[in-house]
Scaffold this active site. Structure first.
Site, PDB file in Angstrom:
ATOM      1  N   ILE A 190     -44.760  35.663 -49.116  1.00 18.74           N
ATOM      2  CA  ILE A 190     -46.178  35.546 -48.752  1.00 18.74           C
ATOM      3  C   ILE A 190     -46.660  36.756 -47.944  1.00 18.74           C
ATOM      4  O   ILE A 190     -47.839  37.064 -47.891  1.00 18.74           O
ATOM      5  CB  ILE A 190     -46.418  34.222 -47.973  1.00 18.74           C
ATOM      6  CG1 ILE A 190     -47.873  33.949 -47.634  1.00 18.74           C
ATOM      7  CG2 ILE A 190     -45.598  34.166 -46.701  1.00 18.74           C
ATOM      8  CD1 ILE A 190     -48.592  33.179 -48.674  1.00 18.74           C
ATOM      9  N   ASP A 206     -47.981  33.934 -53.327  1.00 18.53           N
ATOM     10  CA  ASP A 206     -48.218  32.736 -52.528  1.00 18.53           C
ATOM     11  C   ASP A 206     -47.661  31.542 -53.303  1.00 18.53           C
ATOM     12  O   ASP A 206     -48.219  31.135 -54.325  1.00 18.53           O
ATOM     13  CB  ASP A 206     -49.727  32.582 -52.284  1.00 18.53           C
ATOM     14  CG  ASP A 206     -50.044  31.317 -51.496  1.00 18.53           C
ATOM     15  OD1 ASP A 206     -49.111  30.537 -51.203  1.00 18.53           O
ATOM     16  OD2 ASP A 206     -51.235  31.117 -51.179  1.00 18.53           O
ATOM     17  N   TYR A 236     -39.209  17.271 -43.676  1.00 24.08           N
ATOM     18  CA  TYR A 236     -38.428  18.184 -44.525  1.00 24.08           C
ATOM     19  C   TYR A 236     -37.508  17.393 -45.463  1.00 24.08           C
ATOM     20  O   TYR A 236     -37.477  17.625 -46.668  1.00 24.08           O
ATOM     21  CB  TYR A 236     -37.618  19.104 -43.613  1.00 24.08           C
ATOM     22  CG  TYR A 236     -36.648  20.020 -44.307  1.00 24.08           C
ATOM     23  CD1 TYR A 236     -37.097  21.028 -45.158  1.00 24.08           C
ATOM     24  CD2 TYR A 236     -35.277  19.904 -44.082  1.00 24.08           C
ATOM     25  CE1 TYR A 236     -36.194  21.881 -45.776  1.00 24.08           C
ATOM     26  CE2 TYR A 236     -34.373  20.749 -44.690  1.00 24.08           C
ATOM     27  CZ  TYR A 236     -34.835  21.742 -45.536  1.00 24.08           C
ATOM     28  OH  TYR A 236     -33.939  22.579 -46.141  1.00 24.08           O
TER      29      TYR A 236
HETATM   30  N1  SER Z   1     -30.603  24.225 -42.303  1.00 27.30           N
HETATM   31  C1  SER Z   1     -31.601  23.226 -42.601  1.00 27.30           C
HETATM   32  C2  SER Z   1     -32.282  22.756 -41.384  1.00 27.30           C
HETATM   33  O1  SER Z   1     -31.652  22.736 -40.359  1.00 27.30           O
HETATM   34  C3  SER Z   1     -30.966  22.055 -43.299  1.00 27.30           C
HETATM   35  O2  SER Z   1     -31.138  22.228 -44.667  1.00 27.30           O
HETATM   36  O3  SER Z   1     -33.406  22.380 -41.431  1.00 27.30           O
END
Ligand code: SER
Length: 320
Positions: A36, A53, A143
């Site tokens: 990006i 992007d 995440y």
């Molecule tokens: N290394 C990554 C994290 O700590 C885990 O996939 O978010």
């Protein structure tokens, strides 16, 4: 015919090293790095580089057509710790970029995709030791949610549209070239830097927090092995468990003390402790070993020697 490869997120910790390695294998002119912004000059100046992007379908498509790309490595993502600060941004970046790339493959602009998943797909209800490939997955970080949902979509695109997408659930990745950004496992990189520059480190995880980890060389090797494997040898189209070693902050500190006798570690756990506590301690990666011959080379001892050697050199040269 050699592959024409695009790496999205090439300025990051894994993207940068993947760029260097793939250029060695396929030739510099066949590997296009993109990100990006120009935030890693070493990568930007190392060969063909484009601003892309990852959240903009046409931005990726223009680059794909311009460079006649057939394979994309989508390495752009917001990691676990930063994701908790910006949940919607993490969701948007991690999901939009994946859909764009999967849709490019579905529309046959490209023929192969690599997309990284993570140990973050697991959660507090997952068995912690030797976590199986197929198990309970109730991630508690944004995440982790994006990675778990992403895995489901990868498998869906493979099943329904025949998209050749391949994926690995990376453990914490440790490397010396490019710093990681915004992860919970980042302490295991910072600790080596601080050992050399300050002789001490304050860990944001408690002393006995055990997590699965891997040295970068192994992670790159695994990624390339998986991408080179014949399609019919792959039994997993969500994402493969992958493992090399597991250790705690106390154990890594002890290993560093073998090289730097006076190194001191202190502990001051923050919000990342809760994230780490929700993840596995160790991973069963027998599918990767059986399907595509995965085998790791680095354990804690070998990795620590290499990290300290390379960082020592790096800091000495930067002082000159
Ligand atoms: N290394 C990554 C994290 O700590 C885990 O996939 O978010």
């Amino acid at each position: 015919m050699s592959s024409r490869i695009l790496i999205i997120g090439a300025c990051g910790q894994i993207g940068s090293e993947l760029t260097y390695k793939l250029r060695e294998i396929h030739g510099s002119e066949n590997v296009i790095a993109s990100d990006i912004s120009y935030n890693n000059l070493e990568v930007v100046n190392s060969g063909i580089f484009e601003i892309v992007d990852a959240q903009d379908y046409s931005s990726i498509l223009i680059c794909v057509e311009k460079h006649k790309i057939d394979t994309i490595y989508l390495m752009a993502a917001m990691l676990s710790a930063t994701g908790e600060k910006y949940p919607m941004k993490a969701w948007d970046l991690n999901m939009n970029s994946l859909f764009h790339v999967l849709n490019l493959a579905k529309a046959k602009y490209i023929s192969k995709v690599f997309w990284p998943s993570s140990i973050a797909v697991f959660g507090p209800t997952t068995p912690k030791d030797n976590t199986p490939q197929h198990t309970v997955m109730e991630p508690t970080t944004v995440y982790g949610i994006t990675k778990q949902v992403g895995e489901r979509w990868c498998e869906y695109y493979y099943d329904k549209y025949g998209v050749d997408v391949r994926s690995i659930r990376y453990p914490g990745i440790i490397s010396w070239k490019t710093m990681p950004g915004g992860g919970t496992t980042d302490y295991a990189v910072e600790i080596y830097h601080k050992a050399i520059t300050d002789g001490q480190y304050e860990s944001f995880l408690s002393e006995n927090t055990e997590l699965p980890m891997m040295f970068m060389d192994d992670a790159i090797d695994a990624t390339i092995k998986l991408m080179d494997a014949p399609a019919n040898s792959l039994s997993i189209r969500s994402s493969y468990n992958l493992a090399a070693m597991s250790f705690t902050p106390k154990e890594i500190a002890k290993e560093i003390q073998k090289h730097i006798k006076d190194f001191i570690i202190t502990y001051n756990p923050d919000f990342r402790q809760q994230i780490a506590d929700s993840w596995p301690k160790s991973i069963d990666d027998s599918y990767a070993r059986k399907d595509w011959g995965w085998d790791h080379q680095f354990d804690l001892e070998k990795m620590s020697s290499e990290m300290l050697l390379q960082l020592e050199k790096k800091y000495t040269t930067s002082k000159k």
